[in-house]
Write a protein that holds these residues in place. Structure first.
Motif, PDB file in Angstrom:
ATOM      1  N   ARG A   1       0.820  -1.217   0.000  1.00 15.84           N
ATOM      2  CA  ARG A   1       0.000   0.000   0.000  1.00 15.84           C
ATOM      3  C   ARG A   1       0.856   1.270   0.000  1.00 15.84           C
ATOM      4  O   ARG A   1       0.365   2.347   0.313  1.00 15.84           O
ATOM      5  N   CYS A   2       2.130   1.126  -0.354  1.00 18.93           N
ATOM      6  CA  CYS A   2       3.046   2.262  -0.320  1.00 18.93           C
ATOM      7  C   CYS A   2       3.693   2.489  -1.686  1.00 18.93           C
ATOM      8  O   CYS A   2       3.959   1.545  -2.426  1.00 18.93           O
ATOM      9  N   ARG A   3       3.919   3.759  -1.995  1.00 19.80           N
ATOM     10  CA  ARG A   3       4.750   4.161  -3.125  1.00 19.80           C
ATOM     11  C   ARG A   3       5.785   5.143  -2.606  1.00 19.80           C
ATOM     12  O   ARG A   3       5.586   5.758  -1.559  1.00 19.80           O
ATOM     13  N   PHE A   4       6.866   5.288  -3.327  1.00 15.84           N
ATOM     14  CA  PHE A   4       7.968   6.119  -2.854  1.00 15.84           C
ATOM     15  C   PHE A   4       8.422   7.042  -3.976  1.00 15.84           C
ATOM     16  O   PHE A   4       8.753   6.581  -5.072  1.00 15.84           O
ATOM     17  N   LEU A   5       8.387   8.332  -3.678  1.00  8.61           N
ATOM     18  CA  LEU A   5       8.642   9.353  -4.693  1.00  8.61           C
ATOM     19  C   LEU A   5       9.787  10.255  -4.260  1.00  8.61           C
ATOM     20  O   LEU A   5       9.707  10.923  -3.231  1.00  8.61           O
ATOM     21  N   LEU A   6      10.850  10.290  -5.038  1.00  7.36           N
ATOM     22  CA  LEU A   6      11.991  11.151  -4.771  1.00  7.36           C
ATOM     23  C   LEU A   6      11.782  12.457  -5.521  1.00  7.36           C
ATOM     24  O   LEU A   6      11.970  12.529  -6.735  1.00  7.36           O
ATOM     25  N   ALA A   7      11.378  13.508  -4.792  1.00  6.19           N
ATOM     26  CA  ALA A   7      11.028  14.777  -5.444  1.00  6.19           C
ATOM     27  C   ALA A   7      10.907  15.866  -4.395  1.00  6.19           C
ATOM     28  O   ALA A   7      10.536  15.600  -3.249  1.00  6.19           O
ATOM     29  N   PRO A   8      11.178  17.125  -4.770  1.00  5.82           N
ATOM     30  CA  PRO A   8      10.962  18.248  -3.856  1.00  5.82           C
ATOM     31  C   PRO A   8       9.504  18.681  -3.866  1.00  5.82           C
ATOM     32  O   PRO A   8       8.764  18.400  -4.814  1.00  5.82           O
ATOM     33  N   ALA A   9       9.106  19.392  -2.836  1.00  2.00           N
ATOM     34  CA  ALA A   9       7.702  19.816  -2.701  1.00  2.00           C
ATOM     35  C   ALA A   9       7.260  20.697  -3.854  1.00  2.00           C
ATOM     36  O   ALA A   9       6.088  20.682  -4.240  1.00  2.00           O
ATOM     37  N   GLU A  10       8.180  21.476  -4.424  1.00  2.05           N
ATOM     38  CA  GLU A  10       7.811  22.425  -5.472  1.00  2.05           C
ATOM     39  C   GLU A  10       7.792  21.821  -6.871  1.00  2.05           C
ATOM     40  O   GLU A  10       7.448  22.506  -7.839  1.00  2.05           O
ATOM     41  N   ASP A  11       8.141  20.540  -7.005  1.00  2.00           N
ATOM     42  CA  ASP A  11       8.114  19.882  -8.316  1.00  2.00           C
ATOM     43  C   ASP A  11       7.654  18.442  -8.158  1.00  2.00           C
ATOM     44  O   ASP A  11       8.443  17.527  -7.962  1.00  2.00           O
ATOM     45  N   LEU A  12       6.342  18.257  -8.232  1.00  5.10           N
ATOM     46  CA  LEU A  12       5.736  16.929  -8.124  1.00  5.10           C
ATOM     47  C   LEU A  12       5.255  16.458  -9.488  1.00  5.10           C
ATOM     48  O   LEU A  12       4.239  15.795  -9.626  1.00  5.10           O
ATOM     49  N   SER A  13       6.017  16.819 -10.518  1.00  2.90           N
ATOM     50  CA  SER A  13       5.620  16.548 -11.899  1.00  2.90           C
ATOM     51  C   SER A  13       5.512  15.063 -12.217  1.00  2.90           C
ATOM     52  O   SER A  13       4.893  14.691 -13.217  1.00  2.90           O
ATOM     53  N   ALA A  14       6.101  14.218 -11.393  1.00  2.00           N
ATOM     54  CA  ALA A  14       5.955  12.778 -11.601  1.00  2.00           C
ATOM     55  C   ALA A  14       4.529  12.303 -11.336  1.00  2.00           C
ATOM     56  O   ALA A  14       4.150  11.204 -11.745  1.00  2.00           O
ATOM     57  N   LEU A  15       3.736  13.124 -10.657  1.00  2.22           N
ATOM     58  CA  LEU A  15       2.354  12.776 -10.358  1.00  2.22           C
ATOM     59  C   LEU A  15       1.411  13.517 -11.299  1.00  2.22           C
ATOM     60  O   LEU A  15       1.601  14.697 -11.589  1.00  2.22           O
ATOM     61  N   GLU A  16       0.365  12.830 -11.736  1.00  3.33           N
ATOM     62  CA  GLU A  16      -0.584  13.421 -12.666  1.00  3.33           C
ATOM     63  C   GLU A  16      -1.510  14.405 -11.954  1.00  3.33           C
ATOM     64  O   GLU A  16      -1.712  14.338 -10.739  1.00  3.33           O
TER      65      GLU A  16
END
Length: 312
Positions: free
Chosen positions: A111-126
């Motif tokens: 139930r977990c995903r892991f995203l390496l990204a800064p708060a100001e660039d969440l472009s990996a998410l739609e």
């Protein structure tokens, strides 16, 4: 998602080499003091609960915890919902690996995903892809706060909820920046030495430009409004106290803890700072004055924090 193949998005902002974020969060925050670590955790549990209460979690929600750190909010969300999932997001790959290991040990990895990204660039998410966004003490490290709020709004579904907690460090800065004051203690007799140590900290985190000091609660409301959130609520909690032998606070600690604790990931411990800018004679004089004040908690305590929650 299978346990053998968790989703990890790599980002160009990934830290290279030594990871100051994980080093501080897992070690330097407590100064090697187990009692102080327990006090910090006892303080943070109700903060976590309030952030999650304000998020109004529901079964099946997709939750994004921005700046997840060691997973305090994210794991709390997983405990509250039996279905749905949580995205652990951080700029520290080491902390994401730590959280992933904990999730595996707890049997929660599916139930977990892991995203390496800064708060100001969440472009990996739609766009409109999550139900809830949470943060705790994250925006104090983000220079582009407006951009971060814009990203929170973009990835939330219509009716999605934002819930954050932030310290307002500007609240105590006017007092703490005075020459006779060091970390809330009166250092008038050794003010010349204290200024050398403070100059190092101010060089690393300039008062007029550092993200930890460049905002207050009104700015957070403005950023949320500008991003487009429909309903915004904010609660400010402020405390001013002159402490002594009878006073108790989260900051209470012994001298060794005070000496070996860094206030945040971007600055050295007091011991490291003194080693950099003071002579042995100056260090001895400074410690002789400051140590008894720390051990009897003779300090001024000023703090302010906010809970903000909003609906897209």
């Amino acid at each position: 998602m299978s346990e053998s193949a968790p989703t990890v998005y790599l980002h160009q902002e990934a830290l290279m080499g030594h990871d100051m974020w994980s080093e501080w969060l897992l070690h330097h925050r407590f100064g090697g003091d187990a009692q102080h670590m327990q006090a910090v955790l006892e303080y943070l549990r109700p903060v976590r609960d309030r952030v999650l209460d304000n998020a109004r979690l529901a079964e099946g929600d997709m939750v994004l915890d921005v700046g997840c750190g060691d997973g305090l909010i994210a794991f709390g969300a997983l405990e509250r919902i039996a279905s749905g999932a949580v995205i652990f997001s951080d700029i520290s790959e080491d902390l994401l690996n730590h959280a992933q290991s904990l999730a595996r040990d707890m049997g929660l990895l599916d139930r977990c995903r892991f995203l390496l990204a800064p708060a100001e660039d969440l472009s990996a998410l739609e766009e409109a892809s999550v139900d809830v966004v949470t943060t705790r003490s994250v925006l104090i490290y983000v220079a582009a706060k407006r951009q971060a709020f814009g990203e929170f709004y973009r990835i939330l579904k219509p009716g999605g909820r934002l819930s954050i907690f932030e310290p307002i460090n500007r609240f105590g800065e006017e007092v703490f920046s005075q020459p006779h004051c060091f970390a809330g203690y009166d250092v008038t007799p050794v003010m010349d030495i204290a200024q050398k140590v403070k100059a190092l900290y101010h060089q690393l985190q300039p008062r007029d430009s550092d993200p930890m000091l460049d905002f207050d609660e009104r700015d957070l409301i403005a950023y949320a409004e500008e991003a487009g959130f429909k309903m915004i609520r904010l609660e400010l909690q402020a405390e001013v106290a002159s402490l002594g032998n009878a006073g108790m606070s989260l900051e209470d600690r012994n001298w060794e803890t005070f000496l070996h604790t860094a206030g945040n990931p971007k600055i050295p411990t007091l011991e490291e700072a003194m080693r950099q800018v003071l002579t042995p004679e100056e260090t001895a004089r400074f410690v002789t004055h400051l140590r008894p004040l720390v051990e009897t908690n003779q300090r001024i305590h000023r703090s302010a924090t906010v809970f903000l929650w909003a609906i897209r």
